[in-house]
Design an enzyme around this catalytic site. Structure first.
Site, PDB file in Angstrom:
ATOM      1  NE  ARG A 265     -23.855  12.737   7.115  1.00  0.00           N
ATOM      2  CZ  ARG A 265     -24.818  12.192   7.863  1.00  0.00           C
ATOM      3  NH1 ARG A 265     -24.527  11.693   9.045  1.00  0.00           N
ATOM      4  NH2 ARG A 265     -26.055  12.156   7.437  1.00  0.00           N
ATOM      5  CG  HIS A 269     -23.552   7.474   8.033  1.00  0.00           C
ATOM      6  ND1 HIS A 269     -22.823   8.020   9.078  1.00  0.00           N
ATOM      7  CD2 HIS A 269     -23.316   6.137   8.075  1.00  0.00           C
ATOM      8  CE1 HIS A 269     -22.168   7.055   9.703  1.00  0.00           C
ATOM      9  NE2 HIS A 269     -22.453   5.909   9.128  1.00  0.00           N
ATOM     10  CE1 TYR A 278     -29.557  12.068   8.353  1.00  0.00           C
ATOM     11  CE2 TYR A 278     -30.242   9.956   7.423  1.00  0.00           C
ATOM     12  CZ  TYR A 278     -29.265  10.912   7.654  1.00  0.00           C
ATOM     13  OH  TYR A 278     -27.989  10.695   7.178  1.00  0.00           O
TER      14      TYR A 278
END
Length: 365
Positions: A265, A269, A278
């Site tokens: 990805r 998100h 993160y």
């Protein structure tokens, strides 16, 4: 009722030790494993056009969130090989059960892009007609669509249809109980369903290593008697080849099939997420070098299947598509708040009628 058999051996079910690959990251061909045929040249060129359009759609949808036209948008940039191959492996009479991140697949399937984005802008129900498009509503609760997909597959078989159902799911969804119930149900019934796991390495901020100790998610199918495979999810040629075989297997009575695609990805998100909290920039940069779109473009150019004019035409068509989408999304929705109560139940309950009447009264004041 058809039930599962136990005549399959572990070797029949096991995925390849190394993910299936046809094209290296630099766009050069590699020797694929036995059992998988290369897709037709015409199909690969069509896949390229759809990937270009899909990426432009994704960029435009992301921009629409910044303009306040969408409440949220989960980007699938970097996962176009999975999105497009999943659609191309299906027939028109097959069913697709998507997640919230699969908007590019829906657009490639032929669903109106404005209808695809309707839910994300707070519009009418799921935005499109599932029965007409044979695309189930995009599923936000993780993994619930997998059980629905198995039920649909079994229903289609009982009706005498040879249609196949493909259920998209992310790596995070494989940690949900519904996913395992769906695998068990599908394995016992030998339902004509393909579980397509897009392993993009993160469930929001949770890395894969904190979700499972399995060597690969493809091994999740073995315990349920489901044939499984893993594939380089950024190699369109390989993903399309593996999914085509998975669909053929399911359609011809072989039972369910689980495919794990290793992808990434690229963006956060959703537009509401800060991925820098993160994951490191150098990780993203490494995956940028494995981008599925330039990989396929280089491969097709090297085989003289794609020229400069073809590439320019694909990008021009994508820009025109994005322009039409902008124009239509800039039109304000005409909404009726009372439609919230439509289609909740076939016959409205007393409580629902009471709530509807209360809202109607408030709107009149």
């Amino acid at each position: 009722m058809p039930v599962g058999t136990h005549d399959q051996t572990v070797d029949d079910l096991l995925p390849a030790v190394v993910p299936v690959r046809f094209v290296a990251e630099d766009g050069t061909a590699v020797e694929p494993p036995e059992g998988y045929a290369a897709p037709a040249d015409e199909q690969l060129v069509e896949a390229y056009r759809r990937m270009v359009l899909g990426r432009r759609f994704d960029r435009q949808a992301t921009a629409l969130t910044k303009q306040g036209r969408l409440a949220v948008y989960p980007s699938s940039r970097g996962q176009e090989a999975c999105q497009i191959a999943g659609v191309l492996a299906l027939r028109e009479d097959d069913w697709l059960f998507p997640t919230y991140r699969d908007s590019v697949a829906l657009v490639s399937r032929g669903v109106d892009p404005v209808e695809v984005l309707t839910l994300l802008r707070g519009g009418w129900h799921c935005g499109y007609d599932p029965a007409t498009t044979r695309v189930a509503p995009q599923c936000t609760p993780l993994a619930t669509q997998t059980i629905h997909a198995v039920g649909m597959a079994e229903a289609l078989r009982r009706k005498g249809e040879d249609s196949v159902v493909m259920a998209f799911i992310g790596d995070g969804g494989t940690s949900e109980g519904d996913f395992h119930e769906a695998l068990n149900y599908a394995g016992v019934l030998r339902a004509p369903v393909v579980f397509f796991v897009q392993n993009n390495k993160y469930a929001i901020s949770v890395p894969l290593a904190k979700q499972t100790a399995a060597p690969a998610l493809a091994y999740k199918g073995i315990g349920y008697g489901i044939r499984s495979e893993q594939v380089d999810g950024n190699d369109l040629v390989a993903v399309l080849s593996v999914l085509t075989e998975a669909v053929r297997h399911a359609r011809t009575g072989g039972g369910p099939f689980l495919v794990e695609a290793h992808t990434y990805r690229m963006d956060a998100h959703t537009n509401a997420d800060d991925a820098t909290r993160y994951r490191e920039d150098d990780e993203v940069e490494r995956w940028e070098s494995a981008d599925p779109l330039p990989r396929l473009e280089t491969y097709l150019r090297g085989r003289s299947l794609l020229g400069t004019e073809d590439i320019a035409a694909a990008h021009d068509a994508a820009e025109a598509f994005a322009s039409r989408l902008r124009d239509e999304m800039n039109l304000d929705l005409e909404t009726d708040p009372l439609e919230l109560f439509d289609h909740v139940f076939a016959d409205a309950t007393p409580q629902l009628r009471e709530q509807r009447a209360q809202l109607a009264s408030e709107l009149e004041d």
